[in-house]
Design an enzyme around this catalytic site. Sequence first.
Site, PDB file in Angstrom:
ATOM      1  N   TYR A 141    -106.905 -67.851   6.694  1.00 28.92           N
ATOM      2  CA  TYR A 141    -106.000 -68.256   5.610  1.00 28.92           C
ATOM      3  C   TYR A 141    -105.240 -69.540   5.949  1.00 28.92           C
ATOM      4  O   TYR A 141    -104.838 -70.268   5.050  1.00 28.92           O
ATOM      5  CB  TYR A 141    -104.967 -67.154   5.336  1.00 28.92           C
ATOM      6  CG  TYR A 141    -105.365 -66.146   4.292  1.00 28.92           C
ATOM      7  CD1 TYR A 141    -106.605 -65.534   4.323  1.00 28.92           C
ATOM      8  CD2 TYR A 141    -104.474 -65.787   3.279  1.00 28.92           C
ATOM      9  CE1 TYR A 141    -106.948 -64.586   3.372  1.00 28.92           C
ATOM     10  CE2 TYR A 141    -104.805 -64.843   2.330  1.00 28.92           C
ATOM     11  CZ  TYR A 141    -106.044 -64.246   2.370  1.00 28.92           C
ATOM     12  OH  TYR A 141    -106.370 -63.307   1.425  1.00 28.92           O
ATOM     13  N   LYS A 192    -115.274 -59.166  14.259  1.00 30.08           N
ATOM     14  CA  LYS A 192    -116.686 -59.499  14.049  1.00 30.08           C
ATOM     15  C   LYS A 192    -117.109 -60.230  15.321  1.00 30.08           C
ATOM     16  O   LYS A 192    -117.588 -61.374  15.297  1.00 30.08           O
ATOM     17  CB  LYS A 192    -116.829 -60.359  12.780  1.00 30.08           C
ATOM     18  CG  LYS A 192    -118.264 -60.577  12.337  1.00 30.08           C
ATOM     19  CD  LYS A 192    -118.945 -59.349  11.757  1.00 30.08           C
ATOM     20  CE  LYS A 192    -120.416 -59.651  11.473  1.00 30.08           C
ATOM     21  NZ  LYS A 192    -121.172 -58.453  11.024  1.00 30.08           N
ATOM     22  N   ASP A 224    -117.841 -55.132   9.039  1.00 30.14           N
ATOM     23  CA  ASP A 224    -118.776 -54.601   8.032  1.00 30.14           C
ATOM     24  C   ASP A 224    -118.873 -53.079   8.155  1.00 30.14           C
ATOM     25  O   ASP A 224    -118.822 -52.347   7.164  1.00 30.14           O
ATOM     26  CB  ASP A 224    -120.153 -55.277   8.130  1.00 30.14           C
ATOM     27  CG  ASP A 224    -120.710 -55.331   9.541  1.00 30.14           C
ATOM     28  OD1 ASP A 224    -119.987 -55.014  10.509  1.00 30.14           O
ATOM     29  OD2 ASP A 224    -121.902 -55.696   9.686  1.00 30.14           O
ATOM     30  N   ASP A 248    -107.019 -58.299   4.299  1.00 25.85           N
ATOM     31  CA  ASP A 248    -106.891 -58.440   2.848  1.00 25.85           C
ATOM     32  C   ASP A 248    -107.957 -57.586   2.168  1.00 25.85           C
ATOM     33  O   ASP A 248    -107.679 -56.812   1.252  1.00 25.85           O
ATOM     34  CB  ASP A 248    -107.065 -59.915   2.464  1.00 25.85           C
ATOM     35  CG  ASP A 248    -106.959 -60.136   0.970  1.00 25.85           C
ATOM     36  OD1 ASP A 248    -106.030 -59.581   0.358  1.00 25.85           O
ATOM     37  OD2 ASP A 248    -107.819 -60.845   0.405  1.00 25.85           O
ATOM     38  N   ASP A 252    -107.568 -53.524   0.253  1.00 26.35           N
ATOM     39  CA  ASP A 252    -107.930 -53.214  -1.136  1.00 26.35           C
ATOM     40  C   ASP A 252    -108.892 -52.035  -1.168  1.00 26.35           C
ATOM     41  O   ASP A 252    -108.801 -51.145  -2.023  1.00 26.35           O
ATOM     42  CB  ASP A 252    -108.601 -54.416  -1.822  1.00 26.35           C
ATOM     43  CG  ASP A 252    -107.606 -55.295  -2.575  1.00 26.35           C
ATOM     44  OD1 ASP A 252    -106.458 -55.396  -2.119  1.00 26.35           O
ATOM     45  OD2 ASP A 252    -107.982 -55.881  -3.607  1.00 26.35           O
TER      46      ASP A 252
HETATM   47  C1  IPM Z   1    -102.561 -59.745  -0.930  1.00 32.71           C
HETATM   48  C2  IPM Z   1    -103.017 -60.709  -1.990  1.00 32.71           C
HETATM   49  C3  IPM Z   1    -102.713 -62.131  -1.536  1.00 32.71           C
HETATM   50  C4  IPM Z   1    -103.521 -62.395  -0.295  1.00 32.71           C
HETATM   51  C5  IPM Z   1    -102.956 -63.222  -2.600  1.00 32.71           C
HETATM   52  C6  IPM Z   1    -102.209 -62.952  -3.875  1.00 32.71           C
HETATM   53  C7  IPM Z   1    -102.640 -64.590  -2.067  1.00 32.71           C
HETATM   54  O1  IPM Z   1    -104.367 -60.525  -2.278  1.00 32.71           O
HETATM   55  O2  IPM Z   1    -101.364 -59.761  -0.590  1.00 32.71           O
HETATM   56  O3  IPM Z   1    -103.382 -58.972  -0.459  1.00 32.71           O
HETATM   57  O4  IPM Z   1    -104.691 -62.785  -0.371  1.00 32.71           O
HETATM   58  O5  IPM Z   1    -102.972 -62.218   0.800  1.00 32.71           O
HETATM   59 MG    MG Z   2    -105.223 -58.816  -1.313  1.00 29.18          MG
END
Ligand code: IPM
Ligand code: MG
Length: 359
Positions: A141, A192, A224, A248, A252
């Site tokens: 990032y 990785k 993975d 990230d 999710d």
């Molecule tokens: C998160 C979000 C952020 C990230 C975005 C909104 C920049 O997806 O906090 O997980 O990628 O870190």
């Molecule tokens: Mg995110």
Amino acid sequence: MTMKIAVLPGDGIGTEIVAEAIKVLHVLREDFGLDMETEEALIGGAAYDATGTPFPEATLKLCQAADAVLLGAVGGPKWEPLDYSLRPERGLLGLRAELELFANLRPAILYPQLVAASTLKAEVVSGLDIMIIRELTGGIYFGQPRGRRVNADGEREGFNTLYYKESEIRRIGHIAFQTAQKRNRRLCSVDKANVLECTELWREVMIEVSKEYPDVELSHMYVDNAAMQLVRAPKQFDVMVTENMFGDILSDCAAMLTGSIGMLPSASLDKNGKGMFEPIHGSAPDITGQGVANPIATILSVAMMLRYSFNDAVNADRIEKAVTAALDAGYRTADIASQGTLKTGTSAMGDAIIAALRA
Ligand code: IPM
Ligand code: MG
């Protein structure tokens, strides 16, 4: 001492869900003696529209002076055509970087009431309680160089850099081991290392740090495989620690195990435990303005704020119990609804949690 909370609602459903979290904070102040005050500022697309930048200086100043930051969400299609430097996301990333919030704690807990809301089988997810620790101010990032250009052949190129120095890996490692010590003492470091030198270093440093925590069992997994294991047998994990972008993605993925991404709070902490607290979901432009977003992730983020930044476990417990009670009473926003539950809008869910707080 009065705790100062900087409140950054941001974009999309951000304003709707933060409003519910503020209602909860006010009840804690009025009924349970929480000594705090809030001040709002702009971030993301809302800040860009009002000031021409997604990350105004005044917002940074307010956050630096505050004891903690509560954030809603940033981003939306309206701002997608903008240059990267002006995108709403830059506001959030700028804040993480400026405040040095390198430790991102993302708990994924399945509430027993929501077993039916998960897309996975009940036996796979019931009782789930994982903590994902995401490195938040380094990795791909933030690595340099980055950018886009046209090469000598006239072809467009894009490039980013996965970079960590060992001190960055070591400090998130310590947070991860210490978190594991307070839980079931198992830490899985995700990398990785079979392909990327940077994460080979990550693995090496994690092993070095582990020597200081002989009571924690360290394991390693390629990212993975970790993604696969999260949906195959998620309960094998206690604490996971990983690079910024891997975290990230995996967080999710873990969110869906719990029924909805609308349930997951997060804490982003600096080396002194000061932090920013936000739901892990985004600004959800598809449901913005309809009053249907789930405010629970944001309200649980307030609980994390009380626990981690204000050392107020009593009020944090109160919030978490009130959320449980609202779910027990059958209140469900659309994302977690199932047969026989009460379809509840954003502010009605906030009210249900407040009623439970006061009960
Ligand atoms: C998160 C979000 C952020 C990230 C975005 C909104 C920049 O997806 O906090 O997980 O990628 O870190
Ligand atoms: Mg995110």
